[in-house]
Write a protein that holds these residues in place. Structure first.
Motif, PDB file in Angstrom:
ATOM      1  N   GLY A  73      -3.673  45.542  92.279  1.00 29.27           N
ATOM      2  CA  GLY A  73      -5.073  45.844  91.997  1.00 29.27           C
ATOM      3  C   GLY A  73      -5.900  45.973  93.263  1.00 29.27           C
ATOM      4  N   VAL A  74      -5.704  45.044  94.198  1.00 27.11           N
ATOM      5  CA  VAL A  74      -6.421  45.112  95.477  1.00 27.11           C
ATOM      6  C   VAL A  74      -6.015  46.371  96.243  1.00 27.11           C
ATOM      7  CG1 VAL A  74      -6.683  44.048  97.757  1.00 27.11           C
ATOM      8  CG2 VAL A  74      -6.845  42.642  95.689  1.00 27.11           C
ATOM      9  N   ASP A  75      -4.729  46.664  96.267  1.00 32.43           N
ATOM     10  CA  ASP A  75      -4.257  47.881  96.951  1.00 32.43           C
ATOM     11  C   ASP A  75      -4.964  49.120  96.394  1.00 32.43           C
ATOM     12  OD1 ASP A  75      -2.543  46.323  98.435  1.00 32.43           O
ATOM     13  OD2 ASP A  75      -0.726  46.880  97.320  1.00 32.43           O
ATOM     14  N   ALA A  76      -5.062  49.197  95.062  1.00 31.29           N
ATOM     15  CA  ALA A  76      -5.723  50.345  94.419  1.00 31.29           C
ATOM     16  C   ALA A  76      -7.209  50.374  94.773  1.00 31.29           C
ATOM     17  CB  ALA A  76      -5.538  50.274  92.903  1.00 31.29           C
ATOM     18  N   GLY A  77      -7.831  49.186  94.852  1.00 30.04           N
ATOM     19  CA  GLY A  77      -9.245  49.107  95.215  1.00 30.04           C
ATOM     20  C   GLY A  77      -9.506  49.604  96.619  1.00 30.04           C
TER      21      GLY A  77
END
Length: 332
Positions: A284-288
């Protein structure tokens, strides 16, 4: 220009560069259901690890308790004010949170649901989660094989009415146990002839124990218990042990937390479906960060995986043992 002037100018240039870097630093928010549940503690750990690797700033918040929607709404508003370009959220109330999510998205914030979907599911840009129907399916198949043709009298210790994760796990379990007419699209908690008691545990050990006590009063011949998670399973076991029935009843569950896998190793739980909160949050952080840097949004559903854990494998049902479970578990 003397050396002192050069030093001052160099310092000012360094400060300006640092300010530019800070301004360009991607800001990602993580809002969990609670601060204390080991699942969400591990999720926060995964998010922080990914943020550190990506050079992003992570903002975190949580509801005061499971079900606290107002706390999550306030957290969304605070994170938007703090410059978050992406917000990851495990909704406490899948419907009530939707207006706040819509407001965030209208302001250019990407919102990804982790673990639990919003209702409707497309209220968020994406969902990164365990396939909860598949998790239930695995433990249902295991239980069917382990009973070996013996007639089942099933108690289901569910989450609470209407929660999509609770519905998916429950229905997946019954489908895995052999109910051909139950699918991932079945609405509401299904029931089959083998189910002699359904009770809400709220995923809590104490409430799970009470629910199991009530089920035993309704039908003392229960020989199979499905639980929404491992704390509920621990509560069910306490009730069964107090009634002197723990050796004749199989318990299957979902989560794969360290305490749950230790219970499995000790024989309290026969099988559990392990999920991976560290992975959910990290992805999720990577996508953010990608969205903050490029404007490219994540979309749709990303399955973050599930593994059946048991120390008594059954033919035709893929599983890994408690040693693997403990190597991949979360919590204390």
């Amino acid at each position: 220009m003397n050396a002192r002037h050069h030093l001052v100018l160099g310092l000012l240039a360094s400060l300006a560069a640092a300010g530019a870097i800070a301004a360009d630093q991607p800001v990602v928010g993580l809002i969990t259901k609670t601060e204390t549940n080991p699942f969400f503690v591990k999720m926060k750990e995964g998010a922080q690890r990914a943020a550190t690797l990506q050079g992003a700033k992570l903002l975190t918040a949580a509801g005061k308790a499971d079900g606290d929607n107002a706390g999550q709404v306030g957290a969304i508003e605070n994170m938007i004010s703090a410059g978050a370009k992406a917000i990851l959220i495990t909704p406490n109330d899948s419907k009530a949170i939707v207006p706040a999510i819509k407001k965030a998205r209208a302001q250019g914030v990407m919102v990804i649901a982790l673990d639990s979907p919003a209702d409707p599911i497309d209220a968020t840009d994406a969902l990164f989660a365990t396939d909860n129907f598949q998790a239930g399916l695995l433990i249902g198949k295991y239980a069917k094989a382990a009973l070996g043709g013996k007639p089942a009298k099933i108690a289901t210790l569910d989450l609470f009415p209407g929660h999509p994760v609770g519905v998916s796990r429950h229905n997946g379990f019954l489908a895995g146990f052999g109910a051909a007419d139950i699918t991932a699209k079945t609405v509401g908690l299904a029931k089959t002839a083998e189910v002699v008691c359904m009770a809400d545990s709220f995923g809590d050990q104490g409430k799970g124990q009470t629910a199991m006590e009530n089920c035993l009063q309704k039908n003392p011949d229960i020989n199979l218990v499905y639980t929404i998670n491992e704390p509920a399973a621990a509560g069910a076991y306490k009730a069964l042990k107090a009634a002197g029935k723990e050796k004749g009843v199989m318990i299957v569950s979902v989560d794969g937390g360290c305490a749950g896998v230790r219970d499995l190793k000790a024989g309290v739980i026969a099988a559990t479906a392990q999920q991976y909160p560290l992975k959910m949050a990290g992805l999720g952080v990577d996508a953010g960060v990608v969205y903050a840097k490029t404007g490219k949004k994540a979309s749709g559903y990303l399955d973050t995986g599930v593994t059946l854990i048991s120390d008594k494998p059954m033919a035709g049902v893929d599983s890994k043992d408690s040693a693997f479970g403990l190597s991949a578990c979360w919590g204390k």
